[in-house]
Design an enzyme around this catalytic site. Structure first.
Site, PDB file in Angstrom:
ATOM      1  N   THR A  10       0.728  -0.865  -0.225  1.00  0.00           N
ATOM      2  CA  THR A  10       0.129   0.066   0.055  1.00  0.00           C
ATOM      3  C   THR A  10       0.896   1.250   0.137  1.00  0.00           C
ATOM      4  OG1 THR A  10      -0.248   0.071   2.121  1.00  0.00           O
ATOM      5  CG2 THR A  10      -2.188  -0.931   1.067  1.00  0.00           C
ATOM      6  N   ASP A  13       6.589   3.077  -2.809  1.00  0.00           N
ATOM      7  CA  ASP A  13       7.030   1.290  -3.909  1.00  0.00           C
ATOM      8  C   ASP A  13       6.000   0.099  -4.302  1.00  0.00           C
ATOM      9  OD1 ASP A  13       9.462   3.253  -3.600  1.00  0.00           O
ATOM     10  OD2 ASP A  13      10.455   2.057  -2.864  1.00  0.00           O
ATOM     11  N   GLN A  85       8.723   1.189   9.087  1.00  0.00           N
ATOM     12  CA  GLN A  85       8.619   2.409   9.513  1.00  0.00           C
ATOM     13  C   GLN A  85       9.283   3.226   8.700  1.00  0.00           C
ATOM     14  OE1 GLN A  85       8.356   5.200   9.992  1.00  0.00           O
ATOM     15  NE2 GLN A  85       9.821   5.733  11.624  1.00  0.00           N
ATOM     16  N   SER A 127      18.443   0.698   2.549  1.00  0.00           N
ATOM     17  CA  SER A 127      18.310   2.821   2.518  1.00  0.00           C
ATOM     18  C   SER A 127      19.570   2.879   2.275  1.00  0.00           C
ATOM     19  CB  SER A 127      17.549   2.285   3.021  1.00  0.00           C
ATOM     20  OG  SER A 127      17.502   4.210   3.378  1.00  0.00           O
ATOM     21  N   GLU A 129      20.314   5.480   3.994  1.00  0.00           N
ATOM     22  CA  GLU A 129      20.312   6.346   4.530  1.00  0.00           C
ATOM     23  C   GLU A 129      21.005   5.407   5.638  1.00  0.00           C
ATOM     24  OE1 GLU A 129      18.302   8.827   6.771  1.00  0.00           O
ATOM     25  OE2 GLU A 129      18.392   9.509   4.508  1.00  0.00           O
ATOM     26  N   TYR A 151      16.049   4.349  11.923  1.00  0.00           N
ATOM     27  CA  TYR A 151      15.777   4.053  10.899  1.00  0.00           C
ATOM     28  C   TYR A 151      16.624   3.685   9.933  1.00  0.00           C
ATOM     29  CZ  TYR A 151      14.575   4.140   5.910  1.00  0.00           C
ATOM     30  OH  TYR A 151      13.908   3.380   4.693  1.00  0.00           O
ATOM     31  N   GLY A 187       4.969   9.680  -0.002  1.00  0.00           N
ATOM     32  CA  GLY A 187       4.199  10.330   1.612  1.00  0.00           C
ATOM     33  C   GLY A 187       4.503  11.803   1.681  1.00  0.00           C
ATOM     34  N   ARG A 219      20.401  15.773  -1.221  1.00  0.00           N
ATOM     35  CA  ARG A 219      19.858  14.431  -1.511  1.00  0.00           C
ATOM     36  C   ARG A 219      19.715  13.468  -3.350  1.00  0.00           C
ATOM     37  NH1 ARG A 219      20.035  14.392   2.379  1.00  0.00           N
ATOM     38  NH2 ARG A 219      18.690  13.022   4.555  1.00  0.00           N
ATOM     39  N   ALA A 282      19.743  14.317  14.381  1.00  0.00           N
ATOM     40  CA  ALA A 282      20.650  14.208  13.745  1.00  0.00           C
ATOM     41  C   ALA A 282      20.639  14.379  12.333  1.00  0.00           C
ATOM     42  CB  ALA A 282      21.887  12.605  13.849  1.00  0.00           C
TER      43      ALA A 282
END
Ligand code: NDP
Ligand code: GDP
Length: 339
Positions: A10, A13, A85, A127, A129, A151, A187, A219, A282
């Site tokens: 949902t 991606d 999440q 990711s 991240e 995350y 989102g 980014r 951070a």
């Protein structure tokens, strides 16, 4: 007919991947967590016109029994673990939940595949991240990781567990280290959508300013439609592996504002303000990926540029707000003047 199971179907991606796989003739199954707002939850899939072509299975990534049952029932050829999440800022507010869903949740899926369908090919949504406080100016599969948020740390755990399950149990388990990717289905809390939604509201006179956090962060932004193709390509390889998926161009939030506001004929400096309330404990200052390996071994190339993507997002947000305004006007007209 090949069969795919997608967790996170949902989300942004999940929706694009489902549409992509259906277009390739796949039977697509999705894990759907129960919600009191069931009518809203398939909104992205509905937007792409594919909701009624997907077989949904009631389950939550936190419930290992449910993941096991669903993998055993579906017996997929390919499993895409996209559920998470996924919002970095929330991960400081909910570090345990983020660790559990984004980290342990991936292991629930790996266990389910190992036990119930070990021949299935597995994709883990890793990711950029994980690079966090970057250790090299341009990040590749070989760049050391330094996550900067709960995350990022949770994703790193899931990443290494994917590799561990490949090496320990021989699973065909791959991980895509995807840099930020956006679309009209992103989102609303992520900065790109906050900006394009803000542009639409300001253009239509619904707002006059937009509060953002750190405008200097940078980014490597691609389009989700391009990036889900890379996920699929990874699972078509004879050998599982890790791949960086990125455009090789990095852009500051400030520049993104300029592009998006400019598309609507607005000057971003007149509307955007930076507030400390939206700064993070951070920061990941800059990300820039080198997807040479994906280009070479997968034949993957991004096809949608940043300007085109920002324009598509602004247009979609304008259309959404116009539709809402239209339905409010219609309701007011139908009700007649207020008494
Ligand atoms: P979204 O936030 O749009 O989607 C997340 C999905 O996970 C939703 O379908 C959500 O369901 C589902 N989910 C969350 N918690 C659970 C749970 N406990 N059980 C079952 N499902 C759950 O993310 P994206 O589509 O943008 O990203 C897909 C994946 O790729 C994520 O893992 C993300 O972290 C990762 N990623 C994304 C990048 C990006 O730039 N977009 C970059 C790199 C990695 P619901 O609709 O019910 O909330
Ligand atoms: P992330 O890279 O997964 O954290 O994606 P985001 O879109 O949430 O954030 C990208 C960058 O934009 C981060 O460096 C944020 O600090 C920065 N940023 C600046 N203002 C905002 C804002 O208002 N919302 C969000 N989400 N990020 C912002």
């Amino acid at each position: 007919m090949p069969r795919a199971l997608i967790t996170g179907i949902t989300g942004q991606d999940g929706a694009y991947l489902a549409a992509f796989l259906l277009g390739k003739g796949y039977e697509v199954h999705g894990l759907l967590r129960r919600s009191a707002s069931a009518d809203l939850i398939g909104e992205r899939l509905r937007w792409l016109g594919v909701l009624d072509q997907i077989e949904m299975h009631d389950g939550d990534l936190l419930d290992v029994g449910a993941t096991l049952r669903i993998v055993a029932e579906v017996r997929p050829d390919e499993v895409y673990n996209l559920a998470a999440q996924s919002f970095v800022a929330s991960s400081w507010q909910q570090p345990v939940l983020t660790g559990t869903v984004t980290g342990i949740g991936a292991v629930h899926m790996l266990e389910a595949v190992r036990i119930a369908c070990p021949t299935a090919r597995f994709y883990q949504a890793s990711s950029s991240e994980m690079f966090g406080k970057i250790q090299e100016p341009v990040q590749t599969e070989k760049t050391p990781f330094y996550p900067r948020s709960p995350y990022g740390a949770a994703k790193l755990y899931a990443h290494w567990m994917t590799i561990n399950y490949r090496e320990s149990f021989g699973l065909h388990a791959s991980a895509g280290i995807l840099f930020n990717h956006e679309s009209p289905l992103r989102g609303i809390e992520f900065v790109s959508r906050r900006i394009t939604d803000g542009v639409a509201r300001i253009k239509l006179g619904l707002a006059s300013e937009l509060a953002l956090g750190n405008l200097d962060a940078s980014r490597d932004w691609g389009h989700a439609r391009d990036y889900v193709r890379a996920m699929w390509l990874m699972l078509q390889q004879s050998q599982p592996s890790e791949f960086v998926v990125a455009t090789g161009r990095t852009t500051t939030i400030r520049e993104f504002c300029s592009i998006a506001f400019g598309h609507a004929g607005l000057a971003w400096e007149e509307h955007v303000r930076s507030t400390p309330a939206l700064m993070r404990p951070a920061e990941v200052d800059v990300l820039l990926g080198n997807a040479a390996r994906a280009r070479r071994e997968l034949g993957w190339e991004p096809q949608i540029g940043l300007e085109e993507m920002a324009a598509e997002m602004v247009e979609a947000d304008l259309a959404r707000h116009r539709a809402r305004l239209g339905s409010v006007t219609t309701r007011v007209e139908l009700r007649g003047p207020a008494r």
